[in-house]
Motif scaffolding. Structure first.
Motif, PDB file in Angstrom:
ATOM      1  N   UNK A  81      15.324  -8.583  -6.363  1.00 55.09           N
ATOM      2  CA  UNK A  81      14.367  -9.533  -5.799  1.00 55.09           C
ATOM      3  C   UNK A  81      14.813 -10.971  -6.007  1.00 55.09           C
ATOM      4  N   UNK A  82      15.460 -11.219  -7.126  1.00 54.23           N
ATOM      5  CA  UNK A  82      15.911 -12.582  -7.427  1.00 54.23           C
ATOM      6  C   UNK A  82      17.109 -13.013  -6.589  1.00 54.23           C
ATOM      7  N   UNK A  83      17.927 -12.047  -6.194  1.00 53.03           N
ATOM      8  CA  UNK A  83      19.185 -12.384  -5.534  1.00 53.03           C
ATOM      9  C   UNK A  83      19.203 -12.155  -4.025  1.00 53.03           C
ATOM     10  N   UNK A  84      18.176 -11.503  -3.478  1.00 50.30           N
ATOM     11  CA  UNK A  84      18.112 -11.263  -2.035  1.00 50.30           C
ATOM     12  C   UNK A  84      17.614 -12.530  -1.351  1.00 50.30           C
ATOM     13  N   UNK A  85      18.273 -12.936  -0.306  1.00 46.94           N
ATOM     14  CA  UNK A  85      17.886 -14.159   0.392  1.00 46.94           C
ATOM     15  C   UNK A  85      16.701 -13.957   1.332  1.00 46.94           C
ATOM     16  N   UNK A  86      16.571 -12.780   1.913  1.00 46.05           N
ATOM     17  CA  UNK A  86      15.486 -12.500   2.848  1.00 46.05           C
ATOM     18  C   UNK A  86      14.163 -12.455   2.088  1.00 46.05           C
ATOM     19  N   UNK A  87      13.215 -13.314   2.474  1.00 43.35           N
ATOM     20  CA  UNK A  87      11.951 -13.431   1.749  1.00 43.35           C
ATOM     21  C   UNK A  87      11.147 -12.136   1.760  1.00 43.35           C
ATOM     22  N   UNK A  88      11.045 -11.480   2.918  1.00 43.72           N
ATOM     23  CA  UNK A  88      10.263 -10.237   3.003  1.00 43.72           C
ATOM     24  C   UNK A  88      10.856  -9.160   2.090  1.00 43.72           C
ATOM     25  N   UNK A  89      12.172  -9.020   2.108  1.00 41.02           N
ATOM     26  CA  UNK A  89      12.825  -8.015   1.265  1.00 41.02           C
ATOM     27  C   UNK A  89      12.669  -8.368  -0.212  1.00 41.02           C
ATOM     28  N   UNK A  90      12.765  -9.650  -0.535  1.00 42.28           N
ATOM     29  CA  UNK A  90      12.581 -10.088  -1.911  1.00 42.28           C
ATOM     30  C   UNK A  90      11.175  -9.750  -2.410  1.00 42.28           C
ATOM     31  N   UNK A  91      10.181  -9.985  -1.574  1.00 46.49           N
ATOM     32  CA  UNK A  91       8.798  -9.667  -1.939  1.00 46.49           C
ATOM     33  C   UNK A  91       8.628  -8.166  -2.133  1.00 46.49           C
ATOM     34  N   UNK A  92       9.176  -7.379  -1.233  1.00 44.35           N
ATOM     35  CA  UNK A  92       9.054  -5.919  -1.345  1.00 44.35           C
ATOM     36  C   UNK A  92       9.758  -5.398  -2.591  1.00 44.35           C
ATOM     37  N   UNK A  93      10.908  -5.962  -2.921  1.00 48.36           N
ATOM     38  CA  UNK A  93      11.586  -5.565  -4.156  1.00 48.36           C
ATOM     39  C   UNK A  93      10.752  -5.939  -5.376  1.00 48.36           C
ATOM     40  N   UNK A  94      10.069  -7.065  -5.321  1.00 49.67           N
ATOM     41  CA  UNK A  94       9.162  -7.441  -6.400  1.00 49.67           C
ATOM     42  C   UNK A  94       8.005  -6.463  -6.536  1.00 49.67           C
ATOM     43  N   UNK A  95       7.474  -6.017  -5.416  1.00 52.23           N
ATOM     44  CA  UNK A  95       6.394  -5.022  -5.434  1.00 52.23           C
ATOM     45  C   UNK A  95       6.894  -3.713  -6.038  1.00 52.23           C
ATOM     46  N   UNK A  96       8.089  -3.289  -5.639  1.00 52.27           N
ATOM     47  CA  UNK A  96       8.684  -2.064  -6.195  1.00 52.27           C
ATOM     48  C   UNK A  96       8.926  -2.239  -7.699  1.00 52.27           C
ATOM     49  N   UNK A  97       9.411  -3.412  -8.098  1.00 46.20           N
ATOM     50  CA  UNK A  97       9.681  -3.667  -9.513  1.00 46.20           C
ATOM     51  C   UNK A  97       8.417  -3.518 -10.354  1.00 46.20           C
ATOM     52  N   UNK A  98       7.353  -4.175  -9.937  1.00 43.46           N
ATOM     53  CA  UNK A  98       6.158  -4.142 -10.761  1.00 43.46           C
ATOM     54  C   UNK A  98       5.389  -2.833 -10.621  1.00 43.46           C
ATOM     55  N   UNK A  99       5.581  -2.126  -9.524  1.00 44.28           N
ATOM     56  CA  UNK A  99       5.045  -0.766  -9.425  1.00 44.28           C
ATOM     57  C   UNK A  99       5.784   0.147 -10.394  1.00 44.28           C
ATOM     58  N   UNK A 100       7.080  -0.085 -10.555  1.00 44.10           N
ATOM     59  CA  UNK A 100       7.866   0.688 -11.523  1.00 44.10           C
ATOM     60  C   UNK A 100       7.403   0.400 -12.940  1.00 44.10           C
ATOM     61  N   UNK A 101       7.209  -0.865 -13.247  1.00 43.45           N
ATOM     62  CA  UNK A 101       6.742  -1.223 -14.588  1.00 43.45           C
ATOM     63  C   UNK A 101       5.351  -0.636 -14.864  1.00 43.45           C
ATOM     64  N   UNK A 102       4.476  -0.685 -13.891  1.00 38.15           N
ATOM     65  CA  UNK A 102       3.131  -0.117 -14.047  1.00 38.15           C
ATOM     66  C   UNK A 102       3.218   1.394 -14.270  1.00 38.15           C
ATOM     67  N   UNK A 103       4.187   2.023 -13.637  1.00 35.83           N
ATOM     68  CA  UNK A 103       4.339   3.478 -13.732  1.00 35.83           C
ATOM     69  C   UNK A 103       4.714   3.932 -15.132  1.00 35.83           C
ATOM     70  N   UNK A 114       0.833  -1.201   0.000  1.00 35.21           N
ATOM     71  CA  UNK A 114       0.000   0.000   0.000  1.00 35.21           C
ATOM     72  C   UNK A 114       0.871   1.255   0.000  1.00 35.21           C
ATOM     73  N   UNK A 115       1.908   1.275   0.823  1.00 32.80           N
ATOM     74  CA  UNK A 115       2.797   2.438   0.906  1.00 32.80           C
ATOM     75  C   UNK A 115       3.612   2.627  -0.375  1.00 32.80           C
ATOM     76  N   UNK A 116       4.077   1.527  -0.963  1.00 33.98           N
ATOM     77  CA  UNK A 116       4.847   1.623  -2.216  1.00 33.98           C
ATOM     78  C   UNK A 116       3.969   2.187  -3.326  1.00 33.98           C
ATOM     79  N   UNK A 117       2.766   1.676  -3.458  1.00 31.56           N
ATOM     80  CA  UNK A 117       1.852   2.180  -4.483  1.00 31.56           C
ATOM     81  C   UNK A 117       1.537   3.651  -4.220  1.00 31.56           C
TER      82      UNK A 117
END
Length: 100
Positions: free
Chosen positions: A51-73, A15-18
């Motif tokens: 997102x692909x290379x970070x081992x921490x699951x929460x950080x990987x998910x958040x990077x994925x959210x940022x990635x696809x928010x960027x693509x949507x933008x 929600x905050x990233x969007x």
């Protein structure tokens, strides 16, 4: 019973990233124009790779959210140009021909 807050944290973070990307698109179109789509593309690629290379699951998910928010933008920058042309948002007077 133990509660798992991971889903709620991801939801709030998404929600905050969007919410952050909405004014970023407006400012990018205002100051740079539609050429700013490249910035969102590069940010999306970088966040996807991260997102692909970070081992921490929460950080990987958040990077994925940022990635696809960027693509949507990318699409939103072009939609923002149309909103400026309709007069819904101000055009940058320092740029010639409005929002190129």
């Amino acid at each position: 019973m133990e509660l798992n807050f991971s889903g709620m944290l991801i939801g709030v973070a998404t929600f905050l990233v969007i919410g952050l990307f909405h004014p970023l698109v407006i400012k990018a179109e205002y100051y740079i124009g539609v050429k700013s789509w490249w910035l969102f593309l590069f940010a999306g690629i970088a966040a996807s790779a991260g997102s692909l290379f970070v081992e921490n699951l929460m950080l990987s998910i958040l990077l994925g959210v940022v990635a696809f928010s960027s693509f949507w933008s990318i699409g939103e920058v072009f939609a923002q140009k149309k909103r400026v042309e309709k007069g819904w948002f101000p055009a940058n007077p320092r740029r010639k021909n409005g929002s190129k």
